[in-house]
Enzyme design. Structure first.
Site, PDB file in Angstrom:
ATOM      1  N   GLU A 238       4.478  -5.122   7.345  1.00 47.78           N
ATOM      2  CA  GLU A 238       3.738  -4.029   7.980  1.00 47.78           C
ATOM      3  C   GLU A 238       4.170  -3.796   9.424  1.00 47.78           C
ATOM      4  O   GLU A 238       4.088  -2.683   9.931  1.00 47.78           O
ATOM      5  CB  GLU A 238       2.230  -4.313   7.927  1.00 47.78           C
ATOM      6  CG  GLU A 238       1.590  -4.091   6.566  1.00 47.78           C
ATOM      7  CD  GLU A 238       1.610  -5.310   5.655  1.00 47.78           C
ATOM      8  OE1 GLU A 238       2.409  -6.246   5.898  1.00 47.78           O
ATOM      9  OE2 GLU A 238       0.835  -5.337   4.687  1.00 47.78           O
TER      10      GLU A 238
ATOM     11  N   GLU B  41      -0.510  -9.181  -0.518  1.00 50.87           N
ATOM     12  CA  GLU B  41      -1.938  -9.433  -0.243  1.00 50.87           C
ATOM     13  C   GLU B  41      -2.760  -9.416  -1.534  1.00 50.87           C
ATOM     14  O   GLU B  41      -3.713 -10.180  -1.684  1.00 50.87           O
ATOM     15  CB  GLU B  41      -2.451  -8.399   0.763  1.00 50.87           C
ATOM     16  CG  GLU B  41      -1.806  -8.600   2.132  1.00 50.87           C
ATOM     17  CD  GLU B  41      -2.099  -7.471   3.101  1.00 50.87           C
ATOM     18  OE1 GLU B  41      -1.613  -6.360   2.868  1.00 50.87           O
ATOM     19  OE2 GLU B  41      -2.827  -7.709   4.074  1.00 50.87           O
TER      20      GLU B  41
ATOM     21  N   GLY C 191       0.775  -4.919   0.954  1.00 51.28           N
ATOM     22  CA  GLY C 191      -0.409  -4.980   0.106  1.00 51.28           C
ATOM     23  C   GLY C 191      -0.152  -5.647  -1.239  1.00 51.28           C
ATOM     24  O   GLY C 191      -1.069  -6.222  -1.839  1.00 51.28           O
TER      25      GLY C 191
ATOM     26  N   ALA D  81       0.869  -1.178   0.000  1.00 49.09           N
ATOM     27  CA  ALA D  81       0.000   0.000   0.000  1.00 49.09           C
ATOM     28  C   ALA D  81       0.903   1.224   0.000  1.00 49.09           C
ATOM     29  O   ALA D  81       2.046   1.163   0.469  1.00 49.09           O
ATOM     30  CB  ALA D  81      -0.879  -0.013   1.246  1.00 49.09           C
TER      31      ALA D  81
END
Ligand code: HXC
Length: 259
Positions: free
Chosen positions: A133, A113, A110, A66
């Site tokens: 993270e 993911e 992300g 992200a």
């Protein structure tokens, strides 16, 4: 003229190809990119001429996570009222056709993911997977804490999530995080061959298989078997299934109408 579209979308026969394109940020997944990705996925899902979808990145990064810059100053109210992640990332889950991730380089946070939300992951030798993270005092909140343990088991998933451990492609293959590993130079070509092979099969059968396998993740065995059996019975309402079986008996190639 600079091209600042965050992704490229093209078709190759019955395959829809989406290339993430924020090279300066290693394809960090900001809202503009995720909105565009959702739109592209839904458009391919609605297109009867498409049977499988490939998502890829660059040689250096599938996606480095992200977008940390975009997230850094968000508040609790921003993320809850703005439905952060839920609003656009969850679109991937609603796609009914097979989605294949072709991963080279970093698939972190992300990015990992996103790959985990796909149905098949083809990894180049250079692929690196991590959920780092914890280094940001964040958590893998785009499905990572849920999909990773289902994919590779609790012990390996805890290790990755708690220590930010990075897996290379061979480890990811051994642990069952990826479907297959291919040489870097062949990643896109081999993935497109696979996607083309899948997309040539009967689309309603592919959709039924994807739904059934996903049930195995999400329900107890008895429920899953019940779901699978209903899906199997549904195949007998499909002209493609009769065509497939009769073509085998007639020793000819089936001609699927995707019905
Ligand atoms: C924003 C990023 C970024 C990211 C890299 N960049 N990752 N920008 N968000 N996730 C930017 C860098 O700031 C840099 O910009 C440029 O991309 C190149 O990155 P470098 O670090 O210079 O490259 P390199 O030294 O090769 O290192 C690659 C890397 C490293 C190991 C992948 O970039 C890295 O650790 N990135 C962060 C990975 C991460 O923590 N991901 C999880 C994010 S949180 P400049 O302008 O300096 O050139 C997350 C949560 C999801 O994903 C779920 C809840 C939301």
């Amino acid at each position: 003229m600079t091209d600042d579209r965050p992704l490229r979308v093209e078709t190759q026969g019955r395959v829809g190809l989406i290339t993430l394109h924020r090279p300066q940020q290693l394809n960090a997944l900001n809202d503009a990119l995720m909105d565009a990705l959702g739109e592209a996925l839904l458009a391919f899902d609605a297109d009867p001429g498409i049977g499988a979808i490939v998502i890829t990145g660059s040689e250096k990064a599938f996606a480095a996570g992200a977008d940390i810059e975009a997230m850094a100053d968000l508040t609790f109210m921003d993320v809850t009222q703005g439905q952060f992640i839920t609003r656009n990332w969850e679109t991937i889950r609603s796609v009914r056709k097979p989605v294949i991730a072709a991963v080279a380089g970093y698939a972190m946070g992300g990015g990992c993911e996103l790959a985990l939300a796909c149905d098949v992951i083809v990894a180049a030798e250079s692929a690196r997977f991590a959920l780092p993270e914890i280094k940001l005092a964040m958590l893998p909140g785009a499905g990572g804490t849920q999909r990773l343990p289902r994919a590779i088991g609790k012990a390996k998933a805890m290790d990755m999530c708690l220590s930010a451990r990075m897996l290379d492609a061979q480890e990811a293959d051994r642990y069952g995080l990826v479907s297959r590993v291919v040489p870097d130079a062949e990643l896109l070509e081999r993935t497109l061959v696979l996607a083309t092979q899948i997309a040539a099969f009967s689309l309603p059968a592919l959709v039924a298989i994807k739904e059934s396998v996903n049930r195995a993740w999400e329900s107890p065995l008895t429920e899953g078997i019940l779901f699978e059996r209903r899906a199997l019975y549904g195949r007998f309402a499909s002209s493609d299934a009769h065509e497939g079986m009769h073509a085998f008996l007639d020793k000819r190639k089936p001609a699927f109408a995707h019905r």
